[in-house]
Motif scaffolding. Structure first.
Motif, short mmCIF file in Angstrom:
data_model
loop_
_atom_site.label_atom_id
_atom_site.label_comp_id
_atom_site.label_asym_id
_atom_site.label_seq_id
_atom_site.Cartn_x
_atom_site.Cartn_y
_atom_site.Cartn_z
N ASP D 282 0.83 -1.20 0.00
CA ASP D 282 0.00 0.00 0.00
C ASP D 282 0.87 1.26 0.00
O ASP D 282 0.63 2.21 -0.76
CB ASP D 282 -0.90 -0.06 1.24
N LEU D 283 1.90 1.26 0.84
CA LEU D 283 2.77 2.42 0.92
C LEU D 283 3.48 2.68 -0.40
O LEU D 283 3.52 3.81 -0.90
CB LEU D 283 3.81 2.22 2.04
N ASP D 284 4.02 1.62 -1.01
CA ASP D 284 4.78 1.81 -2.24
C ASP D 284 3.87 2.30 -3.38
O ASP D 284 4.26 3.16 -4.17
CB ASP D 284 5.46 0.50 -2.64
N LYS D 286 1.20 4.10 -3.04
CA LYS D 286 0.84 5.50 -2.80
C LYS D 286 2.03 6.42 -3.06
O LYS D 286 1.88 7.51 -3.61
CB LYS D 286 0.33 5.67 -1.37
N MET D 287 3.23 5.99 -2.67
CA MET D 287 4.41 6.83 -2.91
C MET D 287 4.64 7.01 -4.40
O MET D 287 5.01 8.09 -4.86
CB MET D 287 5.64 6.21 -2.24
N ILE D 290 2.11 9.48 -5.72
CA ILE D 290 2.48 10.85 -5.37
C ILE D 290 3.59 11.36 -6.30
O ILE D 290 3.52 12.48 -6.81
CB ILE D 290 2.95 10.91 -3.89
N ALA D 291 4.60 10.53 -6.51
CA ALA D 291 5.69 10.94 -7.40
C ALA D 291 5.15 11.28 -8.79
O ALA D 291 5.53 12.30 -9.39
CB ALA D 291 6.74 9.84 -7.47
N LEU D 314 -5.49 8.54 -3.68
CA LEU D 314 -5.31 8.93 -2.27
C LEU D 314 -6.58 9.60 -1.75
O LEU D 314 -6.52 10.66 -1.11
CB LEU D 314 -4.11 9.86 -2.10
N ARG D 317 -7.30 13.36 -2.18
CA ARG D 317 -6.50 14.28 -1.40
C ARG D 317 -5.59 15.08 -2.33
O ARG D 317 -5.17 14.60 -3.37
CB ARG D 317 -5.64 13.42 -0.48
N GLN D 318 -5.21 16.29 -1.93
CA GLN D 318 -4.15 17.04 -2.59
C GLN D 318 -2.86 16.79 -1.82
O GLN D 318 -2.88 16.55 -0.62
CB GLN D 318 -4.47 18.53 -2.58
N MET D 319 -1.73 16.84 -2.51
CA MET D 319 -0.44 16.66 -1.83
C MET D 319 0.45 17.88 -2.10
O MET D 319 0.26 18.60 -3.08
CB MET D 319 0.28 15.39 -2.34
N LEU D 320 1.43 18.06 -1.24
CA LEU D 320 2.37 19.17 -1.38
C LEU D 320 3.78 18.59 -1.46
O LEU D 320 4.14 17.69 -0.71
CB LEU D 320 2.26 20.09 -0.15
N TYR E 184 13.03 5.99 -0.34
CA TYR E 184 12.34 6.96 -1.21
C TYR E 184 13.09 8.28 -1.18
O TYR E 184 12.97 9.05 -0.22
CB TYR E 184 10.89 7.16 -0.75
N ILE E 186 12.60 10.98 -2.34
CA ILE E 186 11.76 12.16 -2.20
C ILE E 186 11.60 12.58 -0.75
O ILE E 186 11.25 13.71 -0.44
CB ILE E 186 10.38 11.91 -2.85
N LEU E 268 -5.85 14.96 6.71
CA LEU E 268 -5.16 13.81 6.16
C LEU E 268 -3.71 14.17 5.88
O LEU E 268 -3.41 15.34 5.62
CB LEU E 268 -5.81 13.38 4.84
N MET E 270 -0.73 15.21 3.92
CA MET E 270 -0.66 15.86 2.62
C MET E 270 0.76 16.11 2.16
O MET E 270 0.98 16.78 1.15
CB MET E 270 -1.47 17.17 2.65
N ILE E 271 1.74 15.63 2.90
CA ILE E 271 3.12 15.61 2.42
C ILE E 271 3.62 14.18 2.56
O ILE E 271 3.14 13.42 3.42
CB ILE E 271 4.03 16.61 3.19
N LEU E 275 2.65 11.01 5.33
CA LEU E 275 2.08 9.73 4.90
C LEU E 275 2.90 8.57 5.45
O LEU E 275 2.36 7.59 5.98
CB LEU E 275 2.03 9.68 3.37
N PHE E 279 1.99 5.47 8.20
CA PHE E 279 2.16 4.04 7.90
C PHE E 279 3.02 3.34 8.95
O PHE E 279 2.64 2.29 9.47
CB PHE E 279 2.80 3.85 6.52
#
Lengths: 338, 338, 338, 338, 338, 338
Positions: D282-284, D286-287, D290-291, D314, D317-320, E184, E186, E268, E270-271, E275, E279
């Motif tokens: 799940d983490l990979d 989502k990462m 995001i990328a 996600l 959601r918005q990401m920064l 990661y 990032i 949630l 958002m960076i 995230l 996890f």
């Protein structure tokens, strides 16, 4: 006679002029920024509806006397505007009697309504419970109600959304329930079938179907469940000697037929007959929705190997046509093991 | 012969000594704080189970040679401890052959298993699809599998939770599905009935029922859906010429029969036959749960006018016995309106 | 006069004998394993109920003539059994007139019912809409209905679960709604207040409160929403000239007052008055539940600094008594900044 | 060589004619209302797809011999129709070998597939459990399976939706899992890594990627979880001496890797290794999502200070982008406190 | 020295008298119906708590001077009452210094707290971001905060619910996050680790652990997320030159670490760093809960082949101990295929 | 003076040229495939926004010096593109002072802001709790904060989404809360009103409204609840002698005002004042949304008998205007029954 349907318009080129018969579902006078009046119409037939514009309502070729609900013959062409098809109307006149069938203007059951009605009456005749038999005969003997029951769609959309759809759905359900009921000796067959006939009877007031299929305001505020319960409750109150507990069960069956609170039933089914009604009603609606979707897939040229599009009435699921897909299996005979 | 059942113990006085036959479901050696060894047992029969203590395992009246799974005759009395009934055991010996029926020790179907089995085979014989017929005959001809299929409960609890429950449930479903299938011409009857026979076949591996009803560890990790799919898939692979698409549909029907992802089906029903299977399976399980609850209500002395207790398998709903309740309606005949 | 209540029993020692007045809520003849008959009773008063046993019903000190619903004087002691308090009854006789107040046997509003009733009538008198005023006066003028309305609890449990609770809740709501309505000029005050008076009127049929608070079977099958709608609809139909659209809105307000489908309203509030009714009803019920919980906390000896226990009617939330907790703040005066 | 991509078309003016290479994803003959035949195509490349029309299929400039799946060179211009971009095709011919790279026609991993494959094999070599090592070596030694495993996307959309995406995702997961596993001594590292390699192996049958990325019908009906379990189960059955409990755990790990029933896993993770697999998978995913979104933001000209658009994978959601956003912080050095 | 623990009492016979050391968690004076005063106590140690009664507080063998929070030596015996174990106290005196260790009275980490603390400081020393390093050093240099951080449990129950549990959880997380972060590119490692150290820092105010583990009233009203954000925000405001955007990200990481609104995070993640924190925090809490459950299973005498009981912190799931279960697999070596 | 608004454009013909004043919300330089530069703008006013294109930015009729945030006068015409209205700009210049009101460019409250502000101050003056009075006076005396509080919208969309919307919403709520508070003696009126004034104060930082209404990045990451809590907490910390428990309650009231975790409140209301705040806030927002929808219905020419469109802020519900609909009831007077 009608030969061009709304559903055909999507394939038309923008420049192509054509003639067609439609029903006027909405009519509204508007003004452009330059203060030129124009008419905004919604025209429909049994296959759908299209927003339409009369840019020059003063033109002699545009009838002055038509209203919402009238059937008209129009000439014009399509354009695309804002992701929707639109029609530009250049000629418009009201039709005369016989030019177009009402059944072409609203979607309609493909079954013979008189035959469906006779089947319904036949089921009622087969009842052994005299109270339930009398209740149904009383309701169906009411001319206005009977007429509405024969015409009403079963829903605004989703399933059996056509004239006669309610009756078609009920007659299918009666036959299905009559198959299921004997399997469980605990079930009171007449009560199950009574539930089938009455569960959606409030739809004759919840919906209006003279000009398109719409909820009445009263229907939106009260719903067909409450409307049906009131209609049936009052009818029972006019029947001397109707047993009070049986009255409660009949009303409970109507109240609970959606099966879940979040589907608008204020009570869950609490007698076996109500539970069975909820199951067969749900199954029949879904089976009809699947059948419609398979027809639509063929109409849209999808191959027999393909899944349908996502079906709203089945939680956005896709379905596969078993029979068609199995034709792709080559081997007709199993090997011999025994 | 067994005449005292677990279910009777709740009514016993604490001081009353009695004799009874039970199965040993668990046996564990423990020690009190004062280092005195004692035995902690769980004894059971077809009506339930009770935690039991042997405070003096060295006593000559306590057999030394019994194990988990043995049937024993015990003498003792009940006490209440920590909100649970407990039994204090003073005498204990293993039973000899013929003293007690196995069917008294585990709950068991009230139907004749041989007759149920013949009905099942009769349905298979009626198939017109040779592949599906051969598939089912192959599976049911396996002696070990057939024996397990005849014995397995349909569930650990909730519905048909007794020996022979799987077979009883399947035979009821076959008859029901055979009523429903002809109502929808789109349905492939043999595929529906195949789904009925195979949908829970994995339960023969998911559950263990020799000593109480429990999930096997493998059953808990894989589930009867996966176990059934694997068993059926391998069987098909041993049948020369079984059509590959038909194989996919049979497996899909098993996979999707719970009807919703959150009920443990990894796929929703996507062919009409799978949809119908999910409906009839769900309906039959609920109807059986209702019937059981009505019996329980009578057993517990509730009146015919009363609702049952809340039923776990029906979302904590209470149910009403239609027939019984309607007896409270006095008026047998309707008035004359026509 | 009653001086020992159910709520006191939890503190009693098992060996202590006492005398008390209770109502017989259930009475059932049972037999021990040794075939000795005994009586199983549920005795209650306004503070709760307790399962009770008469082990020797033939004893001369046990009255022979009492039934469910009777008020009795009992002598006995408590025991603990299966995680519940139980009472062992040694003497039992029916009370004579005047020995015990009914208001001691069922929980009852602490307000004066006549004064609440006058307030209710006063609000109705203030209406300017003649139809709504006539509707309410007609309903409240029915002697049987008025008597039930004055007696009924507002719920079986959760909030205002006592005799007169419905009236108490409605009068509080009328005052609250009368404060809120003028704040939004869009609101029709008389329609909001009509909704307040009628929203729970079906509870007079859904619940029975002569011997404990229970749902009637009809109440469980139809619910107070449908029962209220039917009662009000029929009453309106007896009022010549009642405007049909206003009728629809009154019924809609009752139908939708739970605010969500999953709370048993088959329709969401779709007019502003119905939305406001849902809000004030929900707020008042929660505020009453909080007040009861604060009283219970004090009764149970919790300190002013402590949160209450988890409150079922507020999603298992704990609450804090603002006023009491703030007493722990030492500083009474702010510093001077201006 | 390809220089115009689908993604570029959105910026084109309607009148501009251009040449480009695309793959034919769908091809269908249709007829206009005036009975003129035309072709409806879906053309695609690695950046997307576009509906296209050949209004004059008889034109000599339109090749007669192309089929779905062919690569073609087209000349035409874009138009907008019904909220979608459409292409009008005037010239069309099949490409000849070498004119265009397959990797331009379908999105493809940016990593070297051979290197990824070697990394995968390297992890397998590091196993100490001989059974798991043999299982993976057996599977990966199958030429057809290995080829599919190297090519398959990890998903139809959402994350790693490109050729080689499955392998890329698995190799990233192997390295991640190899970092996490030693942190918890309770974990069996080889079992975790086996789960990583096998969890999505069913995707090689669930998806088809020769012409776009689609679910196969079998994939839609059975799903990659069941398909993977069957493939792995059969492979294990071909390995003499593979321990049966280990077999159960490997299959359980595949079955449960989605972590929740509503995500399509019929079982929740019930061993620590399966729980960890679900987390890292799940983490990979989502990462990676995001990328991709950060790249898309830059491509679309958003500033470094801005949040991305809402990301479907996600929960909208918005990401920064942490690093980019922090560049807006002026102060590079903290004050001195110590 | 303490040799009898609460957890042992369940196995004691009711008549057995014993001596033990406990902490007084609650003390309340009550009166029996016969107006005899008695004391109601809750006594506890690191293994649990037990309700206790002193029926004769005036007895010379009962100390007069003990209060809530004191450690006492008691003599008495257990009884069962209302489904709970209860202790009857006959002797009671306060302990003298050295008689009993505080670590016996509250559950406590099994790790060396000083070593955990050094590991924590070591991670902080490894930071390259001077602002984040200074922030953490400033916080951890506060003597009162540091003491609380070393003592606090990580939760009231569920996971790491023991003295030092917060620190133990954080140090495990730091090592885990330090393994994951480099995978990661990032990710800003220092920001992830800062989130790890600070995410639960508000628990030092949300919880009280001097006498049992409880929420403070302020903790219940504000929660550890808000309390942590306030503490960290104020600390940052005291650091000259701390970059404002970095401040926002640090606070966001704390705010969002529960990962879902319904778990009490108002935002949630958002960076990417937030995230990842969510996890690893979730994973570590679940892995610890599983480890505790495996120990509990062994303690309760379950076999290695058995699933654990249902685990509250894992959605009522059962877990299986991989290593133990695999011991049941006989075959140690695979066959030779290559 | 502004006479053409965004909302008018939908009715314009594509060929019609017009002049209008708008604010530049976005400005971006782009290039066509043929390398011709063009400008992509978003222009807006108080009624909405429209994507716009300047195809020839070098044209002398296009100003060179305008930026995002400037007010401009444009000449051009509309076209439809991709389901959205688009404007083609042919002339563009910056406005000079006085040509257009800012209140025409952003939606704005219809109330007098100074009068609203005086009402707010008047409520504060009425407080009897000196601490709460001082807290609010301190906050509102801050010139920058006061200015922002007077200007801020109450939301980006949904309800009160206009300049001054926050103040308008708060003043309405103050009056409503002041009506409700006296109804429940348990309520601390000043604390309720304090919650009203402060609950959304964080919106002055969460939102930016100089150029359209947008979330700031900080606002998106922290949210107005946390931002408000921090602002209020710090202000309280500057007030000598503010009681600490009262501080906790004020912050709790802000934290919990959304009423549910899934709406972004990290805590549920746990004091009566917080519960009431949540109710009145929710009610007022919904009543305002309904009022706006009724106005929109009239503006769009719907009849008084019709339901509104589906309202996003009310779960997609339709609403009916009671007063308008009742006009359809003919009978003004009830019959005489009394």
């Amino acid at each position: 006679m009608k030969d061009i349907y709304i559903v055909d318009l999507a394939g038309f080129e923008e420049s192509k002029t054509f003639d067609a018969f439609f029903m006027v579902l909405h009519k509204q006078q508007r003004t452009t920024k330059t203060n030129k009046p124009y008419l905004n119409l919604i025209l429909g037939d049994k296959t759908g509806q299209v927003e339409s514009r009369v840019w020059d309502p003063g033109d002699a070729r545009i009838a002055k006397d038509f209203e919402r609900g009238d059937t008209v013959k129009v000439r014009g062409c399509v354009s695309r505007f804002d992701d929707r098809l639109q029609m530009k109307v250049e000629h418009l006149r009201k039709t005369v009697a016989g030019e177009v069938e009402k059944s072409d203007l609203l979607p309609c059951t493909t079954y013979n309504v008189d035959e469906l009605w006779q089947k319904l009456l036949g089921f009622v005749e087969s009842f052994t419970n005299p109270h339930l038999k009398l209740l149904l005969k009383t309701l169906l003997a009411d001319a206005g109600l009977a007429q509405a029951y024969r015409e009403a769609p079963a829903a605004k959309q989703l399933h059996h959304a056509w004239l006669g759809g309610l009756l078609e759905h009920v007659v299918s359900l009666l036959a299905l329930a009559d198959r299921v009921a004997p399997h469980y000796p605990i079930l009171d067959r007449d009560l199950v079938l009574t539930g089938v006939v009455l569960h959606d009877i409030g739809k004759v007031r919840e919906l209006a179907w003279d000009i398109g299929f719409e909820y009445t305001v009263e229907g939106a505020l009260l719903g067909h469940i409450e409307m049906g319960v009131e209609l049936v409750g009052k009818t029972i109150d006019g029947l001397p000697g109707f047993p009070p507990r049986l009255r409660t069960l009949v009303l409970h069956t109507i109240l609970s037929h959606h099966g879940k609170l979040e589907f608008g039933s204020p009570k869950l089914p609490m007698i076996p007959e109500a539970l069975v009604l909820n199951f067969v009603d749900d199954l029949d609606a879904k089976m009809q929705a699947i059948a419609s979707e398979f027809e639509k897939s063929i109409r849209e040229g999808k191959g027999a190997d393909e899944l349908t599009g996502r079906i709203w009435a089945l939680d956005q699921r896709q379905m596969l046509n078993t029979r068609e897909w199995l034709k792709g299996d080559a081997t007709p005979e199993p090997g011999k093991l025994f």
